[in-house]
Enzyme design. Structure first.
Site, mmCIF file in Angstrom:
data_model
loop_
_atom_site.group_PDB
_atom_site.id
_atom_site.type_symbol
_atom_site.label_atom_id
_atom_site.label_comp_id
_atom_site.label_asym_id
_atom_site.label_seq_id
_atom_site.Cartn_x
_atom_site.Cartn_y
_atom_site.Cartn_z
ATOM 1 N N GLU A 184 0.711 -1.074 0.020
ATOM 2 C CA GLU A 184 0.003 -0.054 -0.154
ATOM 3 C C GLU A 184 0.952 1.074 -0.019
ATOM 4 O OE1 GLU A 184 -2.956 0.248 3.184
ATOM 5 O OE2 GLU A 184 -2.552 2.486 3.297
ATOM 6 N N GLU A 189 -1.301 11.581 4.111
ATOM 7 C CA GLU A 189 -2.750 11.338 4.903
ATOM 8 C C GLU A 189 -2.474 12.314 6.202
ATOM 9 O OE1 GLU A 189 -3.105 7.522 6.859
ATOM 10 O OE2 GLU A 189 -1.046 7.302 6.534
#
Length: 337
Positions: A184, A189
């Site tokens: 991933e 974020e």
């Protein structure tokens, strides 16, 4: 201004997976924290250096382009006990004044307890779950995916305790197995932006993260993450970028490199190939989660219900790929000017 570097510790990383999709929730293991090296500004993908625009969305239409994006619909919570249901409603994702606006609302909803790809194998594929918030998660899965490239997103992030916007990527096919063996990529974020933070510049939380998830199947998965202070005002748009080439990834914010990770900084239990699992095509995801492990364990803790709705605004998404025939040395350089 020198960026503030935060070292990840195991405690705040428990459940720190808004962007990730484990088969079930659980803790993650940190194997390394990358050191920040300031390298200057002005990095951009220039055509004369071999970069060609391969895909983009300027959000100039009246509605979200269904040929480019799908919208996930579920109340799973991302494997992190997040508190939102994702919907395909225009109340949660729409085009407004040339921008994609993902809106999280304080709005109870009941929907599928699992994401679509997990329902077929579930004991009760029709199970439902009720959550106190709604939001949206847009994906290019099945529509566009890339192996290597320069991915760039200009966005303005929401603020408040419990907010968790993310720009990230998952493998189009799980070539090395389910999460996290096939990897991933978290381009950006952030959690709890704008909340009280004694050690933060200006006394407010302004940290962004760039992270890789990899290794073995949960709970033996690993991560490699860098945290830095977001430059400039939280009330402005900023540009978040990832330059992904064979055996190397570079993270930028507003044209400044803040992290570099290379083969050897990641691995997969499925093979000894040094570039794996980040040698396969990945699709792009844009979402706004509310609550979950990472935001609720940091800052003021939990989720504040003040200030809703929360908006994650995206001005554009652009993906360039390298034309090595144009690049003078056979590899597209990162410095653009």
């Amino acid at each position: 201004m020198k960026s503030r570097l935060l070292s990840l510790t195991l405690a705040p990383a428990i459940g720190a997976l808004a962007a990730c999709s484990p088969e079930e929730p659980g803790p993650v293991k940190i194997i390394e924290t990358v050191t920040l090296n300031e390298t200057g500004t002005g990095y951009a993908p220039l055509s004369e250096n071999g970069w060609t625009l391969a895909w983009s969305d300027e959000f100039s239409g009246e509605a979200i382009d269904g040929d480019k994006w799908g919208l996930d619909v579920d109340c799973w919570g991302g494997g992190n006990q997040e508190r939102q249901c994702y919907t395909d409603s225009t109340e949660n994702a729409s085009i407004v004044d040339g921008k994609l606006v993902i809106t999280a609302r304080k709005q109870e909803m009941t929907g599928p307890a699992l994401p679509a790809h997990m329902r077929a194998a579930a004991e009760d594929p029709d199970a439902t779950q009720t959550k106190p918030f709604t939001s949206a998660r847009l994906v290019t899965r099945g529509k566009a995916a890339w192996k290597y490239g320069w991915i760039e997103v200009r966005a303005k992030l929401p603020q408040g305790q419990g907010t968790w916007p993310a720009i990230w990527m998952l493998p189009e096919t799980n070539a090395y197995g389910t999460w996290a063996r096939s990897g991933e990529i978290d381009i950006m974020e952030a959690v709890n932006l704008g909340t009280e933070c004694a050690e933060c510049p200006g006394g407010k939380e302004n940290t962004i993260l760039g992270t890789l998830h990899f290794g073995d199947l949960w709970p033996n998965n690993s991560l490699n993450s860098t945290e830095v202070a977001q430059p400039g005002s939280l009330d402005d748009f900023h540009t978040y970028s990832l330059i992904w080439s064979e055996g190397k990834m570079t993270w930028l914010v507003d044209g400044t490199i803040f992290a570099v990770k290379e083969a050897g900084d990641w691995s997969t239990a499925a093979t000894d190939e040094p570039n794996a699992p980040f040698d396969q095509a990945f699709h792009l995801i844009l979402n706004l989660a509310i609550g979950g492990g990472l935001p609720e364990e940091r800052g003021l803790k939990g989720v504040s219900e003040e200030g809703f709705p929360k908006e994650f605004e995206i001005d554009y998404v652009r993906v360039w790929q390298c034309d090595t025939e144009v690049a003078s040395d056979g590899a597209c350089p990162t410095e653009g000017g």
